[in-house]
Write a protein that holds these residues in place. Structure first.
Motif, PDB file in Angstrom:
ATOM      1  N   LYS A 179       4.013   7.550   2.008  1.00 31.74           N
ATOM      2  CA  LYS A 179       4.556   6.119   2.822  1.00 31.74           C
ATOM      3  C   LYS A 179       4.250   5.019   2.022  1.00 31.74           C
ATOM      4  N   ILE A 180       4.759   3.879   2.414  1.00 31.04           N
ATOM      5  CA  ILE A 180       4.791   2.513   1.716  1.00 31.04           C
ATOM      6  C   ILE A 180       4.450   1.666   2.862  1.00 31.04           C
ATOM      7  N   PHE A 181       3.542   0.827   2.902  1.00 32.16           N
ATOM      8  CA  PHE A 181       3.582  -0.262   3.796  1.00 32.16           C
ATOM      9  C   PHE A 181       3.003  -1.679   2.968  1.00 32.16           C
ATOM     10  N   VAL A 182       3.955  -2.706   3.584  1.00 34.84           N
ATOM     11  CA  VAL A 182       4.011  -3.972   2.984  1.00 34.84           C
ATOM     12  C   VAL A 182       3.107  -5.035   3.938  1.00 34.84           C
ATOM     13  N   TYR A 183       2.398  -5.883   3.776  1.00 30.18           N
ATOM     14  CA  TYR A 183       1.817  -6.799   4.193  1.00 30.18           C
ATOM     15  C   TYR A 183       1.911  -8.227   3.664  1.00 30.18           C
ATOM     16  N   ASP A 184       1.861  -9.283   4.505  1.00 34.17           N
ATOM     17  CA  ASP A 184       1.801 -10.576   3.941  1.00 34.17           C
ATOM     18  C   ASP A 184       0.562 -10.780   3.590  1.00 34.17           C
ATOM     19  N   VAL A 185       0.380 -11.743   2.442  1.00 40.35           N
ATOM     20  CA  VAL A 185      -1.024 -11.992   1.860  1.00 40.35           C
ATOM     21  C   VAL A 185      -0.892 -13.748   1.863  1.00 40.35           C
ATOM     22  N   ASN A 186      -1.935 -14.130   2.468  1.00 42.05           N
ATOM     23  CA  ASN A 186      -1.785 -15.597   2.616  1.00 42.05           C
ATOM     24  C   ASN A 186      -2.262 -16.387   1.575  1.00 42.05           C
ATOM     25  N   GLU A 187      -3.172 -15.944   0.744  1.00 43.04           N
ATOM     26  CA  GLU A 187      -3.896 -16.592  -0.466  1.00 43.04           C
ATOM     27  C   GLU A 187      -4.525 -15.639  -1.419  1.00 43.04           C
ATOM     28  N   THR A 188      -4.664 -15.943  -2.466  1.00 43.97           N
ATOM     29  CA  THR A 188      -5.552 -15.323  -3.761  1.00 43.97           C
ATOM     30  C   THR A 188      -6.188 -16.352  -4.302  1.00 43.97           C
ATOM     31  N   TYR A 189      -7.477 -15.805  -4.761  1.00 44.56           N
ATOM     32  CA  TYR A 189      -8.266 -16.723  -5.573  1.00 44.56           C
ATOM     33  C   TYR A 189      -8.604 -15.867  -6.858  1.00 44.56           C
ATOM     34  N   ARG A 190      -8.775 -16.599  -7.992  1.00 42.84           N
ATOM     35  CA  ARG A 190      -9.349 -16.068  -9.233  1.00 42.84           C
ATOM     36  C   ARG A 190     -10.835 -16.365  -9.290  1.00 42.84           C
ATOM     37  N   ILE A 191     -11.540 -15.398  -9.096  1.00 47.08           N
ATOM     38  CA  ILE A 191     -13.079 -15.524  -9.162  1.00 47.08           C
ATOM     39  C   ILE A 191     -13.428 -16.453 -10.144  1.00 47.08           C
ATOM     40  N   ARG A 192     -13.139 -15.970 -11.407  1.00 47.83           N
ATOM     41  CA  ARG A 192     -13.911 -16.674 -12.702  1.00 47.83           C
ATOM     42  C   ARG A 192     -13.440 -18.232 -12.770  1.00 47.83           C
TER      43      ARG A 192
ATOM     44  N   GLU B 104       0.747  -1.038   0.172  1.00 52.10           N
ATOM     45  CA  GLU B 104      -0.081   0.014  -0.014  1.00 52.10           C
ATOM     46  C   GLU B 104       0.729   1.155   0.035  1.00 52.10           C
ATOM     47  N   ALA B 105       0.743   2.157  -0.711  1.00 54.50           N
ATOM     48  CA  ALA B 105       1.374   3.418  -0.787  1.00 54.50           C
ATOM     49  C   ALA B 105       0.525   4.671  -0.754  1.00 54.50           C
ATOM     50  N   ILE B 106       0.883   5.606  -0.112  1.00 54.77           N
ATOM     51  CA  ILE B 106       0.367   6.762  -0.149  1.00 54.77           C
ATOM     52  C   ILE B 106       1.070   7.706  -0.915  1.00 54.77           C
ATOM     53  N   ILE B 107       0.764   8.396  -1.953  1.00 56.04           N
ATOM     54  CA  ILE B 107       1.718   9.265  -2.781  1.00 56.04           C
ATOM     55  C   ILE B 107       0.839  10.805  -2.855  1.00 56.04           C
ATOM     56  N   ARG B 108       1.704  11.579  -3.345  1.00 52.54           N
ATOM     57  CA  ARG B 108       1.278  13.002  -3.919  1.00 52.54           C
ATOM     58  C   ARG B 108       0.361  12.524  -5.178  1.00 52.54           C
ATOM     59  N   LYS B 109      -0.602  13.224  -5.281  1.00 60.81           N
ATOM     60  CA  LYS B 109      -1.307  13.165  -6.439  1.00 60.81           C
ATOM     61  C   LYS B 109      -0.785  13.598  -7.701  1.00 60.81           C
ATOM     62  N   SER B 110       0.088  14.651  -7.585  1.00 66.91           N
ATOM     63  CA  SER B 110       1.009  15.193  -8.874  1.00 66.91           C
ATOM     64  C   SER B 110       1.984  14.097  -9.329  1.00 66.91           C
ATOM     65  N   LYS B 111       2.285  12.988  -8.562  1.00 64.21           N
ATOM     66  CA  LYS B 111       2.985  11.879  -8.926  1.00 64.21           C
ATOM     67  C   LYS B 111       2.541  10.902  -9.506  1.00 64.21           C
TER      68      LYS B 111
ATOM     69  N   PHE C 247      -1.438  -4.437 -12.747  1.00 65.89           N
ATOM     70  CA  PHE C 247      -2.810  -4.356 -12.247  1.00 65.89           C
ATOM     71  C   PHE C 247      -2.600  -3.757 -10.869  1.00 65.89           C
ATOM     72  N   PHE C 248      -3.492  -2.603 -10.530  1.00 63.98           N
ATOM     73  CA  PHE C 248      -3.448  -2.296  -9.067  1.00 63.98           C
ATOM     74  C   PHE C 248      -4.696  -1.553  -9.176  1.00 63.98           C
ATOM     75  N   SER C 249      -5.060  -1.198  -7.673  1.00 66.45           N
ATOM     76  CA  SER C 249      -6.380  -0.337  -7.329  1.00 66.45           C
ATOM     77  C   SER C 249      -5.627   1.102  -6.640  1.00 66.45           C
ATOM     78  N   TYR C 250      -6.653   1.953  -6.858  1.00 66.82           N
ATOM     79  CA  TYR C 250      -6.155   3.352  -6.320  1.00 66.82           C
ATOM     80  C   TYR C 250      -7.343   4.244  -6.022  1.00 66.82           C
ATOM     81  N   TRP C 251      -7.370   4.977  -5.058  1.00 66.42           N
ATOM     82  CA  TRP C 251      -8.363   5.856  -4.449  1.00 66.42           C
ATOM     83  C   TRP C 251      -7.746   7.146  -4.303  1.00 66.42           C
ATOM     84  N   ASP C 252      -8.626   8.143  -4.218  1.00 68.55           N
ATOM     85  CA  ASP C 252      -8.182   9.545  -3.917  1.00 68.55           C
ATOM     86  C   ASP C 252      -8.774   9.586  -2.561  1.00 68.55           C
ATOM     87  N   VAL C 253      -7.840  10.002  -1.494  1.00 70.99           N
ATOM     88  CA  VAL C 253      -7.857  10.233  -0.197  1.00 70.99           C
ATOM     89  C   VAL C 253      -7.350  11.378   0.200  1.00 70.99           C
ATOM     90  N   THR C 254      -7.895  11.924   1.571  1.00 73.41           N
ATOM     91  CA  THR C 254      -7.419  12.959   2.095  1.00 73.41           C
ATOM     92  C   THR C 254      -6.677  12.242   3.631  1.00 73.41           C
TER      93      THR C 254
END
Length: 112
Positions: A89-102, A5-12, A27-34
């Motif tokens: 900031k950048i945060f790193v977490y372990d992911v135990n498992e992923t599934y492809r829904i299709r 997870e990364a929180i970055i400047r919108k301009s970058k 592939f990644f997801s992103y949101w605008d946050v305050t």
């Protein structure tokens, strides 16, 4: 697998997105946050007062296989930095498992 997870400047954001694509993170997801930053200095711009405490940022959520962890982090660090307070900031977490829904497939292959 890792969740980055990364929180970055919108301009970058464009620079970070290009850097991630260049290293193979397509592939990644992103949101605008305050965010609420450490600096709480009032500023005046064109006669309008505003607080620098509330900061508009972009939040990225990226899942990668372990071998892409450092490459992904380095891409964000290099492309997202301005050298000024508030680069994020950048945060790193372990992911135990992923599934492809299709298909119901599971594991690291679901990220390709």
């Amino acid at each position: 697998m890792k969740k980055i997870e990364a929180i970055i400047r919108k301009s970058k954001f464009s620079d970070v997105k290009k850097a991630l694509h260049d290293v193979g993170v397509n592939f990644f997801s992103y949101w605008d946050v305050t965010a609420l930053g450490n600096e709480r200095i009032g500023k005046v711009y064109r006669g309008i007062s505003f607080s620098t405490g509330d900061i508009q940022r972009r939040f990225l959520s990226i899942i990668v296989n372990d071998d892409f962890e450092q490459v992904t982090i380095d891409a964000i660090l290099k492309s997202g930095a301005t050298g000024e307070v508030g680069d994020g900031k950048i945060f790193v977490y372990d992911v135990n498992e992923t599934y492809r829904i299709r298909t119901g497939e599971k594991g690291g292959e679901t990220l390709r």
